[in-house]
Design an enzyme around this catalytic site. Structure first.
Site, PDB file in Angstrom:
ATOM      1  N   ARG A  52     -16.699  14.279  -9.862  1.00 37.59           N
ATOM      2  CA  ARG A  52     -16.112  13.863  -8.962  1.00 37.59           C
ATOM      3  C   ARG A  52     -16.349  12.229 -10.302  1.00 37.59           C
ATOM      4  NH1 ARG A  52     -20.531  12.065  -5.465  1.00 37.59           N
ATOM      5  NH2 ARG A  52     -21.540  10.902  -6.679  1.00 37.59           N
ATOM      6  N   LYS A  88     -15.666   7.347  -6.648  1.00 34.69           N
ATOM      7  CA  LYS A  88     -17.249   6.328  -6.991  1.00 34.69           C
ATOM      8  C   LYS A  88     -16.422   4.938  -8.262  1.00 34.69           C
ATOM      9  CE  LYS A  88     -21.637   6.920  -7.164  1.00 34.69           C
ATOM     10  NZ  LYS A  88     -22.139   7.143  -5.083  1.00 34.69           N
ATOM     11  N   GLU A 127     -18.673   6.084   6.820  1.00 34.94           N
ATOM     12  CA  GLU A 127     -19.961   5.993   6.217  1.00 34.94           C
ATOM     13  C   GLU A 127     -20.562   4.710   6.073  1.00 34.94           C
ATOM     14  OE1 GLU A 127     -19.888   6.999   1.942  1.00 34.94           O
ATOM     15  OE2 GLU A 127     -17.982   7.036   1.274  1.00 34.94           O
TER      16      GLU A 127
HETATM   17  C1  LIG Z   1     -22.787   7.391  -5.104  1.00 35.72           C
HETATM   18  C2  LIG Z   1     -22.223   7.524  -2.866  1.00 35.72           C
HETATM   19  C3  LIG Z   1     -22.770   8.149  -2.176  1.00 35.72           C
HETATM   20  C4  LIG Z   1     -23.500   8.933  -2.566  1.00 35.72           C
HETATM   21  O1  LIG Z   1     -23.220  10.295  -3.237  1.00 35.72           O
HETATM   22  P1  LIG Z   1     -24.380  11.530  -3.780  1.00 35.72           P
HETATM   23  O2  LIG Z   1     -23.768  12.273  -4.103  1.00 35.72           O
HETATM   24  O3  LIG Z   1     -24.924  11.773  -2.740  1.00 35.72           O
HETATM   25  O4  LIG Z   1     -25.275  10.636  -4.580  1.00 35.72           O
HETATM   26  C5  LIG Z   1     -22.192   7.671  -0.640  1.00 35.72           C
HETATM   27  N1  LIG Z   1     -20.492   6.869  -0.333  1.00 35.72           N
HETATM   28  C6  LIG Z   1     -20.776   6.604  -1.191  1.00 35.72           C
HETATM   29  C7  LIG Z   1     -19.916   4.839  -0.589  1.00 35.72           C
HETATM   30  C8  LIG Z   1     -21.297   6.220  -2.681  1.00 35.72           C
HETATM   31  O5  LIG Z   1     -20.725   5.907  -3.163  1.00 35.72           O
END
Ligand SMILES: *Cc1c(COP(=O)(O)O)cnc(C)c1O
Length: 339
Positions: free
Chosen positions: A80, A182, A218
């Site tokens: 990722r 991210k 989300e």
């Molecule tokens: C990090 C993150 C998540 C959760 O991801 P995980 O890999 O399960 O920790 C969900 N939404 C956003 C916007 C994120 O930055």
């Protein structure tokens, strides 16, 4: 183990002994090394400071029931972060070396891994940023990749309670933007929305798709899971959602361990009133149950209520944490042991 009151740790930064640092210069990464110095020194004009060219990851290490120290699916975090780097015109730190750097950083701070059963974990933060001076808008030439870790307390102190969230009028991502990576910039622009939500008494924002505002995306840092009345796990699908590793793991758990039906598809806001259970998932809390969604004064209350997790959510939570903590057998490759 360090002399820390693990049970009363919050989710804050605690400086640990070692961190990994690698530098990209003249088109290549150096070997990288574990260092003592927690400070970063850079130009006042560094690319990250001017144009926010930075991305990060988050994962955990913890002790299992049988005393091993493990981390959960770090290969997915590596992949990722590689995607994030490509989208931000940053150089990818090779994925195998990325996992090695995470493992070495955990090893170098092994006494900070909290004891089994404390609820505390070692949170690991890999990140990368443009470090050379950049004043015209363009990608940096030089980058730094770092990994530090910090012990964090249990996400829910005194038990898990369902939260109340609101539908946000702000967007967290643009259509065809950076919602799926991210990037620090996604968080910078979500800060006003979350402060405002907290001021209004809500724990989180539910963001809708920025194009039509009809579909669930989300929250600022966690993906949604929904459970239908007949026990199907439904997770929203969109190109602007960050692909949560917790969510992807829960889908496997639901199908392979619990025999549930799983649907990854567009979820219209209008249909959420028909779901039996709702939760937020991410590395930090694994699952936070959502009891109520407020849409401009209109309340949607899930049948599971405001006192405890719904039965399906609890099964998902217990199974995934059981796998993570070594109480249940993990699928091949999910746990990477630190030896
Ligand atoms: C990090 C993150 C998540 C959760 O991801 P995980 O890999 O399960 O920790 C969900 N939404 C956003 C916007 C994120 O930055």
């Amino acid at each position: 183990m360090k002399d820390i009151d693990w049970g009363s740790l919050g989710f804050g930064y605690v400086q640990t002994d070692k961190r990994f640092v690698a530098n990209f210069k003249d088109g290549a990464w150096d070997e990288g090394a574990l260092v003592d110095d927690p400070m970063v020194t850079m130009s006042e004009c560094a690319g990250v400071l001017q144009y926010a060219q930075t991305c990060f990851e988050g994962l955990k290490a913890y002790r299992t029931e049988d005393g091993r120290i493990v981390t959960f699916r770090p290969d997915l975090n590596a992949a990722r972060m590689a995607d994030s780097c490509r989208r931000l015109e940053m150089p990818v730190f090779p994925e195998d070396k990325w996992v090695e750097a995470v493992v070495e950083t955990i090893k170098a701070n092994i006494d900070f891994v909290p004891p089994y059963g404390s609820g505390a974990t070692l949170y690991i933060r890999p990140y990368m940023f443009g470090i050379n001076p950049v004043i015209g808008v363009k990608p940096a030439n030089d980058y730094q990749f770092r990994v530090f870790c910090t012990p964090v307390g249990p996400y829910f102190k005194g038990g898990v309670k369902p939260i109340t969230i609101r539908v946000s009028d702000f967007d967290r991502a643009a259509p065809n933007g950076t919602g799926h990576i991210k990037a620090g910039l996604n968080y910078a622009m979500s800060l006003h929305a979350i402060v405002d939500a907290h001021n209004q008494g809500f724990a989180e924002n539910m963001y809708l798709d920025p194009k039509t505002r009809t579909k669930v995306e989300e929250t600022g840092g966690a993906n949604f899971i929904f459970i239908t009345k007949d026990g199907t796990l439904v997770t929203p699908k969109s190109d602007s959602i960050l692909p949560s590793i917790t969510r992807r793991s829960l889908c496997v758990v639901a199908e392979k361990y619990l025999g549930m039906k799983v649907e990854h598809r567009e979820v219209f806001f209008d249909e959420i009133k028909d779901f039996a259970e709702c939760g937020l998932c991410g590395t930090a809390a694994v699952i936070s149950p959502v009891g109520k969604v407020v849409d401009h004064g209109n309340e949607i209350c899930f049948p599971a209520g405001m006192e405890e997790m719904g039965p399906w959510t609890k099964k998902l939570y217990d199974t995934l944490t059981g796998i993570q903590m070594g109480r249940l057998e993990a699928p091949e490759g999910w746990l990477v042991e630190i030896k």
